[in-house]
Design a protein around this motif. Structure first.
Motif, PDB file in Angstrom:
ATOM      1  N   ALA A   1       9.483   4.605  -7.767  1.00  0.00           N
ATOM      2  CA  ALA A   1       9.802   5.923  -7.215  1.00  0.00           C
ATOM      3  C   ALA A   1       8.689   6.917  -7.516  1.00  0.00           C
ATOM      4  N   VAL A   2       8.624   7.953  -6.700  1.00  0.00           N
ATOM      5  CA  VAL A   2       7.699   9.056  -6.961  1.00  0.00           C
ATOM      6  C   VAL A   2       8.355   9.968  -7.994  1.00  0.00           C
ATOM      7  N   LEU A   3       7.586  10.292  -9.026  1.00  0.00           N
ATOM      8  CA  LEU A   3       8.102  11.161 -10.086  1.00  0.00           C
ATOM      9  C   LEU A   3       8.188  12.594  -9.578  1.00  0.00           C
ATOM     10  N   ALA A   4       9.304  13.249  -9.858  1.00  0.00           N
ATOM     11  CA  ALA A   4       9.462  14.642  -9.414  1.00  0.00           C
ATOM     12  C   ALA A   4       8.476  15.532 -10.160  1.00  0.00           C
ATOM     13  N   PRO A   5       7.800  16.428  -9.455  1.00  0.00           N
ATOM     14  CA  PRO A   5       6.756  17.249 -10.094  1.00  0.00           C
ATOM     15  C   PRO A   5       7.261  18.051 -11.308  1.00  0.00           C
TER      16      PRO A   5
ATOM     17  N   ASP B   1       0.873  -1.179   0.000  1.00  0.00           N
ATOM     18  CA  ASP B   1       0.000   0.000   0.000  1.00  0.00           C
ATOM     19  C   ASP B   1       0.906   1.224   0.000  1.00  0.00           C
ATOM     20  N   ILE B   2       0.648   2.135  -0.936  1.00  0.00           N
ATOM     21  CA  ILE B   2       1.524   3.311  -1.072  1.00  0.00           C
ATOM     22  C   ILE B   2       0.690   4.593  -1.010  1.00  0.00           C
ATOM     23  N   PRO B   3       1.356   5.737  -0.760  1.00  0.00           N
ATOM     24  CA  PRO B   3       0.613   6.999  -0.700  1.00  0.00           C
ATOM     25  C   PRO B   3       0.026   7.379  -2.068  1.00  0.00           C
ATOM     26  N   ASN B   4      -0.902   8.307  -2.027  1.00  0.00           N
ATOM     27  CA  ASN B   4      -1.580   8.740  -3.249  1.00  0.00           C
ATOM     28  C   ASN B   4      -0.716   9.716  -4.053  1.00  0.00           C
ATOM     29  N   GLU B   5       0.348   9.185  -4.640  1.00  0.00           N
ATOM     30  CA  GLU B   5       1.255   9.990  -5.463  1.00  0.00           C
ATOM     31  C   GLU B   5       1.512   9.232  -6.751  1.00  0.00           C
ATOM     32  N   PHE B   6       1.909   9.934  -7.791  1.00  0.00           N
ATOM     33  CA  PHE B   6       2.158   9.277  -9.079  1.00  0.00           C
ATOM     34  C   PHE B   6       3.547   8.635  -9.062  1.00  0.00           C
TER      35      PHE B   6
END
Ligand code: 5GP
Length: 183
Positions: free
Chosen positions: A175-179, A151-156
């Motif tokens: 990984a979370v993509l940098a904005p 389960d991961i946070p609501n991020e792309f």
């Protein structure tokens, strides 16, 4: 693209390749036990599930056939709308089979919910879901996935089969993509 350029596109690593493999081995042991002696079919949803399917299937000891489906859901580039069109259908009839849908990620759950309803009409003996990742805070429909990796946070997120505009699928970690990449 050079490795240093890719690193600059990542905000932070959420789950490492090693953690993913360890978790898939655990899930495979459960699936081995649950499906022993059953006529099982692994169904992967292209393209995001390619890495999960490849690794998960190699952790299994039961000999499970695979089939693939390609769907497209309409909406903005980082969100699905739940309106699904089949781009490539399965080659295998589901009649009497124990279907295990292998997914990369459940976000809103709209695509999978549509798929499960659709598979339900094809006479499968049972249908369960294995997903490598799930975003509980993003889910708009209730999906009862029996086998969940993380389960991961609501991020792309990107990597391990997950893309942004067809890039980053080959990264081993998720990984979370940098904005700055999509803004
Ligand atoms: P859902 O219908 O559950 O909202 O999402 C369906 C599909 O959208 C997933 O199978 C995946 O291909 C894509 N998706 C959802 N969340 C993410 C994410 O965080 N990153 C990437 N790269 N794709 C995602």
């Amino acid at each position: 693209m050079r490795a240093a350029d890719i690193q600059a596109d990542l905000d932070r690593v959420l789950v490492t390749d090693e953690q993913i493999q360890e978790k898939l081995a655990e899930l495979a042991a459960r699936v081995d036990a649950d499906y022993a002696g059953k006529d099982v079919l692994l169904v992967g949803v292209l393209k995001g599930a390619i890495m999960v399917m490849a690794d998960f299937a190699r952790h299994l000891t039961i000999d499970a056939p695979m089939d693939w489906m390609a769907v497209s859901s309409y909406g903005a580039s980082t969100k699905s709308s739940g309106v699904v069109q089949i781009r490539k259908d399965l080659d295998t009839p589901l009649e009497g089979k124990h279907v295990l849908v292998v997914e990369d990620i459940i976000d809103s759950g709209l695509t999978l919910s549509w798929l499960l309803d659709h598979f339900g009409t094809r006479g499968a003996a049972s249908i369960e879901v294995l997903t490598a990742f799930r975003k509980p805070d993003a889910m708009k429909v209730d999906i009862d996935a029996k086998y969940v990796g993380f389960d991961i946070p609501n991020e792309f997120v990107i990597g391990y089969g997950l893309d942004y505009a067809e890039r980053y699928r080959g990264l081993r970690d998720v990984a979370v993509l940098a904005p700055h990449v999509y803004q």
